[in-house]
Design an enzyme around this catalytic site. Structure first.
Site, PDB file in Angstrom:
ATOM      1  N   SER A  78      89.184  29.655  28.484  1.00 48.52           N
ATOM      2  CA  SER A  78      88.028  28.792  28.232  1.00 48.52           C
ATOM      3  C   SER A  78      87.190  28.609  29.492  1.00 48.52           C
ATOM      4  CB  SER A  78      88.492  27.409  27.751  1.00 48.52           C
ATOM      5  OG  SER A  78      87.392  26.519  27.642  1.00 48.52           O
ATOM      6  N   VAL A  83      89.777  27.882  36.811  1.00 50.20           N
ATOM      7  CA  VAL A  83      90.030  29.292  37.113  1.00 50.20           C
ATOM      8  C   VAL A  83      89.133  30.191  36.250  1.00 50.20           C
ATOM      9  CG1 VAL A  83      91.777  31.117  37.177  1.00 50.20           C
ATOM     10  CG2 VAL A  83      92.377  28.801  37.874  1.00 50.20           C
ATOM     11  N   CYS A  84      88.948  29.831  34.996  1.00 48.99           N
ATOM     12  CA  CYS A  84      88.088  30.628  34.110  1.00 48.99           C
ATOM     13  C   CYS A  84      86.643  30.596  34.602  1.00 48.99           C
ATOM     14  CB  CYS A  84      88.173  30.109  32.680  1.00 48.99           C
ATOM     15  SG  CYS A  84      89.824  30.170  31.974  1.00 48.99           S
ATOM     16  N   SER A  85      86.180  29.414  34.962  1.00 51.94           N
ATOM     17  CA  SER A  85      84.832  29.258  35.504  1.00 51.94           C
ATOM     18  C   SER A  85      84.673  30.090  36.777  1.00 51.94           C
ATOM     19  CB  SER A  85      84.576  27.775  35.791  1.00 51.94           C
ATOM     20  OG  SER A  85      83.352  27.606  36.451  1.00 51.94           O
ATOM     21  N   SER A  87      86.231  32.813  37.576  1.00 50.25           N
ATOM     22  CA  SER A  87      86.170  34.250  37.267  1.00 50.25           C
ATOM     23  C   SER A  87      84.785  34.641  36.766  1.00 50.25           C
ATOM     24  CB  SER A  87      87.256  34.656  36.272  1.00 50.25           C
ATOM     25  OG  SER A  87      86.968  34.232  34.966  1.00 50.25           O
TER      26      SER A  87
END
Length: 190
Positions: A78, A83-85, A87
């Site tokens: 999400s 961490v997703c942000s 990437s």
């Protein structure tokens, strides 16, 4: 006696066929604790499985939409996690500098949330795609099958060359870690 033999034979072949068509779960970590994905990522040197995902305008996009380009699939749970942000931001910075390459950031987030995120964060060099109404997670083996994250996608990167062949894949061993950006970019630049 004949009916028992016929039944046993039918049962055996049914189990055999089911086993041949069933993907094997794959274990990754989430903060050091094991979770399972639907299967392993598709193998390097194989044709990339086709998919249909939804973009931020609610239109379908397919792998064929990017034919003739290098395609980097940045897959994650999400955009609303750190961490997703990170990437998405990292690939957004790199994508503008790589000729004939598109980065597809794929999650189960709704297209509305992806659009909001891109607007708020100034993301312009990647394509956000949602798996909210497709089988991408199962096709690519990245759908999480247990834990509180069940149904979301694990963190992975797949690089596809212009002919549609997978040239790099990374199932990040622990979902709470970032992928190896340098290795993914190097696969494109070979």
């Amino acid at each position: 006696m004949f009916s028992k033999l016929a039944f046993s034979t039918l049962l055996f072949f049914s189990a055999f066929i089911f086993a041949q068509n069933t993907k094997t779960a794959h274990t990754v970590l989430m903060g050091g604790k094991p979770v399972h994905t639907y299967a392993k990522l598709p193998a390097v040197n194989k044709a990339a499985p086709r998919f249909t995902l939804t973009d931020i305008t609610m239109k379908d996009q397919t792998l064929d939409s990017y034919k003739g380009k290098y395609v980097i699939l940045n897959i994650f749970p999400s955009v609303d996690t750190g961490v997703c942000s990170a990437s998405v931001h990292h690939f957004n910075e790199d994508a503008g500098n790589i000729p004939n390459t598109v980065v597809l950031c794929i999650s189960k987030d709704l297209p509305f949330a992806q659009k909001r995120f891109c607007g708020a964060e100034g993301i312009k060099n990647v394509v956000m795609l949602s798996d909210f109404r497709s089988d991408f997670g199962k096709t690519y083996g990245v759908e999480i099958t247990d834990s509180v994250m069940k149904g979301l996608l694990s963190r992975a990167v797949v690089v596809i060359d212009p002919s549609g062949k997978i040239i790099y894949e990374e199932q990040v061993a622990d979902i709470s870690h970032e992928p190896n950006y340098e290795a993914a970019i190097a696969a494109v630049k070979k």
